[in-house]
Design an enzyme around this catalytic site. Structure first.
Site, PDB file in Angstrom:
ATOM      1  N   CYS A  38      91.920  27.097   1.518  1.00 27.77           N
ATOM      2  CA  CYS A  38      92.735  26.838   2.712  1.00 27.77           C
ATOM      3  C   CYS A  38      93.319  28.111   3.294  1.00 27.77           C
ATOM      4  O   CYS A  38      94.527  28.359   3.221  1.00 27.77           O
ATOM      5  CB  CYS A  38      93.838  25.857   2.343  1.00 27.77           C
ATOM      6  N   GLU A  39      92.476  28.953   3.822  1.00 26.28           N
ATOM      7  CA  GLU A  39      92.885  30.192   4.489  1.00 26.28           C
ATOM      8  C   GLU A  39      91.803  30.524   5.508  1.00 26.28           C
ATOM      9  O   GLU A  39      90.611  30.426   5.183  1.00 26.28           O
ATOM     10  CB  GLU A  39      92.941  31.365   3.507  1.00 26.28           C
ATOM     11  N   GLU A  57      80.885  58.300 -13.676  1.00 19.24           N
ATOM     12  CA  GLU A  57      81.442  56.962 -13.980  1.00 19.24           C
ATOM     13  C   GLU A  57      80.983  55.928 -12.959  1.00 19.24           C
ATOM     14  O   GLU A  57      81.799  55.358 -12.230  1.00 19.24           O
ATOM     15  CB  GLU A  57      82.976  57.028 -13.941  1.00 19.24           C
ATOM     16  N   GLY A  90      79.922  52.483 -11.302  1.00 15.83           N
ATOM     17  CA  GLY A  90      80.100  51.053 -11.546  1.00 15.83           C
ATOM     18  C   GLY A  90      79.153  50.287 -10.649  1.00 15.83           C
ATOM     19  O   GLY A  90      78.113  49.768 -11.065  1.00 15.83           O
ATOM     20  N   GLY A 135      81.348  56.222  -7.784  1.00 17.40           N
ATOM     21  CA  GLY A 135      81.473  56.123  -6.329  1.00 17.40           C
ATOM     22  C   GLY A 135      80.195  56.017  -5.542  1.00 17.40           C
ATOM     23  O   GLY A 135      80.248  55.832  -4.326  1.00 17.40           O
TER      24      GLY A 135
HETATM   25  N1  LLP Z   1      85.989  55.673 -11.957  1.00 15.97           N
HETATM   26  C1  LLP Z   1      87.223  55.355 -11.523  1.00 15.97           C
HETATM   27  C2  LLP Z   1      88.368  56.092 -12.040  1.00 15.97           C
HETATM   28  C3  LLP Z   1      87.384  54.329 -10.589  1.00 15.97           C
HETATM   29  O1  LLP Z   1      88.601  54.021 -10.166  1.00 15.97           O
HETATM   30  C4  LLP Z   1      86.249  53.616 -10.115  1.00 15.97           C
HETATM   31  C5  LLP Z   1      86.384  52.540  -9.134  1.00 15.97           C
HETATM   32  C6  LLP Z   1      84.987  53.982 -10.617  1.00 15.97           C
HETATM   33  C7  LLP Z   1      84.896  55.018 -11.525  1.00 15.97           C
HETATM   34  C8  LLP Z   1      83.735  53.281 -10.202  1.00 15.97           C
HETATM   35  O2  LLP Z   1      83.452  53.405  -8.854  1.00 15.97           O
HETATM   36  P1  LLP Z   1      82.057  52.838  -8.292  1.00 15.97           P
HETATM   37  O3  LLP Z   1      80.951  53.671  -8.897  1.00 15.97           O
HETATM   38  O4  LLP Z   1      81.932  51.422  -8.687  1.00 15.97           O
HETATM   39  O5  LLP Z   1      82.164  53.033  -6.843  1.00 15.97           O
HETATM   40  N2  LLP Z   1      86.762  46.528  -5.483  1.00 15.97           N
HETATM   41  C9  LLP Z   1      86.184  47.541  -4.640  1.00 15.97           C
HETATM   42  C10 LLP Z   1      85.845  48.793  -5.385  1.00 15.97           C
HETATM   43  C11 LLP Z   1      87.011  49.387  -6.138  1.00 15.97           C
HETATM   44  C12 LLP Z   1      86.660  50.618  -6.913  1.00 15.97           C
HETATM   45  C13 LLP Z   1      87.790  51.071  -7.763  1.00 15.97           C
HETATM   46  N3  LLP Z   1      87.498  52.186  -8.600  1.00 15.97           N
HETATM   47  C14 LLP Z   1      84.986  46.953  -3.910  1.00 15.97           C
HETATM   48  O6  LLP Z   1      84.668  45.783  -4.131  1.00 15.97           O
HETATM   49  O7  LLP Z   1      84.389  47.604  -3.078  1.00 15.97           O
END
Ligand code: LLP
Length: 430
Positions: free
Chosen positions: A355-356, A283, A285, A245
């Site tokens: 087309c949106e 975790e 991302g 997050g």
């Molecule tokens: N762990 C779990 C269980 C998650 O559901 C997620 C992200 C992460 C870790 C990683 O979160 P991060 O560190 O990346 O914030 N598509 C959206 C973001 C969706 C995130 C979903 N879950 C965007 O483009 O902002």
């Protein structure tokens, strides 16, 4: 001018934009556009900034594969020592293919199918982060069938407001995620009695793109309160997982640093005499891969408005390639790869060919653009390609990794023919 959050982007003396010294115009010439371009050094540095912040404290970083699941990115992170947070059998297969260690995999997600659970248990992954009573029962049944004991963490929902976009907020009681924290003790008791399940930890994830550390601290406090209850019951845990997050800077956000994030959670957790001895998992991302990538695109047409109306720069990337602006209203920085001194900046709507009306990449951008120019959409390494679709029968972009001065094609642009390989025309229509 390129701001600090993207230290791997710079301009050459001739003002051309490069990523780790590799001119983006060369990437366009070699691989065409639209193309995602990533810096392996940026990913490695982000990873190392997290591990450095942990110092000697026992920890495991499990990269959230959904942010960018290209095999090359996964292999790079596996080499750096990362574990992986997966949410599907597909992601599990990718991680294994990329050389990820099964024991360092945690499997999150509210809707794990029976086949996916079987696949995970057969692979011997580290832990299933369970999100409901029904899922626990399903896992137990499958473990029994396979003659194994399933390693379980309960993903608890701590009811903490992550103060982020509602679509990516996951830790509120109204969200579909996790087990309400007050029900968790009952479920741990139930799990402890089941011979096919083995409790390994507690997990929570409150949301994504957090720009403030206080919700992480609040979630950690609630996890500790649960841990106290479990200790009294004699339930032993082997790790704590506080999810991902950590936000990044897209335009003018001021996200915490890796050290701010790690120090915040460690300082809460390590006040607890038992928790401080448990490995702490995160975790991340977006933080690992977001700033490392750009989406490179070319201006096809300029439609300047003669009077007060909007002027459109129609580029060859679209909402199918990068969904974040259309889906969340995300504002991502867009820069010209070579600012042309010959034309004056104007205010452009940066839009794609789909087309949106929702097909935009940026509103009201001050850019000096000419037809044929290249632009780069910054901070596109996370949730860019991984959320791309084939809408409008557009092949998804190529992906290129800059590593040690070379540009590696890590995913070829999709050909049109490949888009219908799974389709069939009924015989009577032929
Ligand atoms: N762990 C779990 C269980 C998650 O559901 C997620 C992200 C992460 C870790 C990683 O979160 P991060 O560190 O990346 O914030 N598509 C959206 C973001 C969706 C995130 C979903 N879950 C965007 O483009 O902002």
């Amino acid at each position: 001018m390129i701001r600090l959050p993207y230290p791997h982007l710079a301009r050459n003396a001739d003002q051309a934009l490069n990523l780790d010294g590799y001119p983006l115009s060369h990437i366009a010439a070699e691989f065409d556009t639209p193309t995602y371009v990533y810096s392996s050094a940026a990913i490695a540095q982000a990873y190392q900034s997290l591990t450095a912040a942990f110092g000697d404290r026992k920890h495991q970083i499990c990269y959230a594969v959904k942010a960018n699941s290209n095999l090359a990115i996964l292999a790079l992170l596996a080499k750096l020592g990362a574990g992986f947070d997966i949410v599907s059998g597909g992601e599990l297969a990718r991680v294994l293919k990329a050389g990820g260690a099964p024991k360092k995999i945690v499997f999150s997600g509210v809707g794990k199918r029976a086949a996916e659970i079987r696949q995970a248990l057969e692979a011997g992954i580290g832990c299933l982060n369970v999100e409901s009573v029904s899922e626990l029962a399903r896992i137990s049944g499958i473990a029994q069938e396979l003659g194994v004991v399933a390693p379980i963490s309960l993903r608890v929902n701590p009811d903490v407001d992550a103060k982020t976009h509602p679509y990516i907020s996951t830790g509120l009681k109204d969200n579909k995620f996790g087990i309400p924290i007050e029900q968790a003790p009952d479920l741990y008791r139930y799990t402890a009695r089941d011979p096919h399940l083995r409790i390994v930890g507690i997990d929570c994830h409150i949301g994504s793109q957090l720009t403030d550390v206080s919700p992480f601290a609040a979630a950690a406090e609630r996890v500790l309160a649960l841990l106290d209850v479990l200790i009294l019951e004699g339930i032993e845990l082997h790790h704590l997982d506080l999810g991902g997050g950590l936000g990044i800077r897209y335009t003018d956000e001021h996200p915490p640093t890796a050290a701010d994030w790690v120090n915040t959670v460690v300082s809460v957790i390590d006040q607890h005499p038992i928790a401080r001895r448990l490995p702490l998992m995160l975790e991340p991302g977006r933080f690992l891969v977001g700033p490392a990538g750009v989406l490179l695109s070319r201006v096809e047409y300029l439609k300047p408005h003669p009077a007060e109306g909007k002027s459109f720069a129609i580029v060859d990337a679209a909402m199918n390639d990068l969904m974040r602006p259309a889906l969340y209203g995300s504002v991502m920085d867009i820069v010209a790869v070579r600012p042309l001194p010959v034309c004056t900046p104007a205010v452009w709507e940066i839009v794609g060919p789909v087309c949106e009306t929702g097909d935009f990449l940026g509103h009201e951008r001050h850019l000096a653009l000419a037809e044929g120019d290249l632009i780069a959409i910054l901070g596109a390494g996370a949730y860019g390609f991984s959320m791309a679709s084939n809408y409008n029968t557009r092949g998804r972009p190529a992906e290129v990794l800059i590593d040690a001065g070379s540009a590696h094609l890590i995913r070829a642009r999709e050909t049109t023919e490949s888009l219908w390989v799974n389709e069939q025309i009924p015989v009577n229509y032929q």
